[in-house]
Design a protein around this motif. Structure first.
Motif, short mmCIF file in Angstrom:
data_model
loop_
_atom_site.label_atom_id
_atom_site.label_comp_id
_atom_site.label_asym_id
_atom_site.label_seq_id
_atom_site.Cartn_x
_atom_site.Cartn_y
_atom_site.Cartn_z
N GLU A 26 43.18 61.84 -34.54
CA GLU A 26 42.22 62.86 -34.93
C GLU A 26 42.70 63.53 -36.23
O GLU A 26 43.89 63.49 -36.55
N ARG A 27 41.77 64.12 -36.95
CA ARG A 27 42.12 64.81 -38.20
C ARG A 27 42.61 66.20 -37.85
O ARG A 27 41.89 67.00 -37.25
N LYS A 28 43.87 66.47 -38.19
CA LYS A 28 44.49 67.74 -37.81
C LYS A 28 45.40 68.21 -38.93
O LYS A 28 46.26 67.45 -39.40
N ASN A 78 32.95 66.25 -38.68
CA ASN A 78 34.25 66.92 -38.68
C ASN A 78 35.07 66.75 -37.39
O ASN A 78 36.17 67.28 -37.29
N ASN A 79 34.53 66.02 -36.42
CA ASN A 79 35.36 65.69 -35.25
C ASN A 79 35.46 64.17 -35.07
O ASN A 79 35.60 63.65 -33.97
N ALA A 80 35.40 63.47 -36.20
CA ALA A 80 35.51 62.01 -36.20
C ALA A 80 36.87 61.57 -35.67
O ALA A 80 37.86 62.29 -35.78
N VAL A 81 36.89 60.37 -35.10
CA VAL A 81 38.15 59.82 -34.58
C VAL A 81 38.43 58.47 -35.25
O VAL A 81 37.53 57.77 -35.70
N LEU A 112 48.16 61.54 -34.00
CA LEU A 112 47.90 60.99 -32.68
C LEU A 112 47.23 62.03 -31.79
O LEU A 112 47.64 63.20 -31.75
N LYS A 113 46.19 61.60 -31.09
CA LYS A 113 45.48 62.51 -30.20
C LYS A 113 46.14 62.49 -28.83
O LYS A 113 46.64 61.45 -28.38
N ASP A 114 46.16 63.63 -28.15
CA ASP A 114 46.71 63.72 -26.81
C ASP A 114 45.97 62.75 -25.89
O ASP A 114 44.75 62.84 -25.74
N LYS A 115 46.70 61.81 -25.29
CA LYS A 115 46.04 60.77 -24.48
C LYS A 115 45.31 61.34 -23.27
O LYS A 115 44.41 60.70 -22.72
N HIS A 116 45.67 62.55 -22.86
CA HIS A 116 45.00 63.17 -21.70
C HIS A 116 43.60 63.66 -22.05
O HIS A 116 42.83 64.05 -21.17
N THR A 117 43.26 63.67 -23.33
CA THR A 117 41.92 64.10 -23.74
C THR A 117 41.03 62.89 -24.06
O THR A 117 39.93 63.05 -24.58
N ILE A 118 41.52 61.69 -23.74
CA ILE A 118 40.75 60.47 -23.99
C ILE A 118 40.30 59.90 -22.64
O ILE A 118 41.13 59.60 -21.78
N MET A 119 38.99 59.77 -22.46
CA MET A 119 38.47 59.33 -21.18
C MET A 119 37.73 58.00 -21.30
O MET A 119 36.91 57.83 -22.21
#
Length: 205
Positions: free
Chosen positions: A133-135, A108-111, A141-148
């Motif tokens: 992300e599934r929202k 459930n937190n697949a990307v 689109l996922k917030d780029k600041h949460t991608i490391m």
């Protein structure tokens, strides 16, 4: 949804897959060896196809085999990646959304990660990836600041070394394995080479 961390190993193999077949769409599965819950730590990937991405029977066969292998190696499928044949198009295709949805049913937190072909060049200052992300019932689109992507400069250097050595030729996707079953789609030889290049001190594996 929390942070997504992408390892050097996973990134390098995705990049090599797209580089090996520059005129084709390519896809693959994102794996994690971390327990479920918390941040999504993508530790490896399995390159799948470079032809007929939308061919359901082959995709299902690949998913089943990767599932079995993950159980044997204490890993799990946490996402899907794709690079489109048209470098200027990094939008998820219906095929990408369909496979990502199937993975989401089990995680459930697949990307969903799309490779941006226009940003794929040596020494790029920004990772050429777009993450969804599934929202609220859709892929957003996922917030780029949460991608490391830790040690980005070192990761770029490793990818450049691999390309200079022609190591994209070592990468085996599931498509190539179906053409010649002696080829190892788990890419143990390539994995060992990449991990040897990664400094153990930085934890970027």
């Amino acid at each position: 949804m929390g942070e997504v961390e992408l390892s050097c190993l996973a990134y390098a193999k995705m990049y090599l897959h797209a580089s090996q077949f520059p005129r084709c769409s390519v896809n693959g599965l994102l794996l994690s060896s971390s327990p479920a819950g918390g941040a999504v730590c993508i530790t490896d990937c399995v390159p799948l196809l470079h032809t007929h991405l939308s061919l359901a029977p082959i995709t299902q066969l690949a998913l089943t085999q990767v599932d079995v292998w993950c159980l044997q190696t204490q890993q799990r499928i946490v996402g899907y990646y794709q690079a489109n044949a048209c470098v200027s198009d990094s939008s998820p295709t219906p095929c990408a959304l369909k496979i990502a949805e199937k993975i989401f049913e089990q995680c459930n937190n697949a990307v969903l990660l799309m490779i941006d072909g226009e940003k794929m060049f040596p020494g790029g200052r920004v990772p050429p990836i777009v993450v969804y992300e599934r929202k609220d019932g859709r892929w957003a689109l996922k917030d780029k600041h949460t991608i490391m992507l830790r040690q980005w400069e070192e990761t770029c250097s490793i990818v450049n070394q691999l390309l200079s050595s022609g190591d994209q030729g070592l990468l085996v996707d599931f498509d190539s394995h179906l053409d010649d079953i002696t080829k190892d789609w788990t890419n143990q030889k390539l994995n060992a080479k990449i991990l040897k290049l990664v400094s153990p001190a930085n934890g970027n594996v």
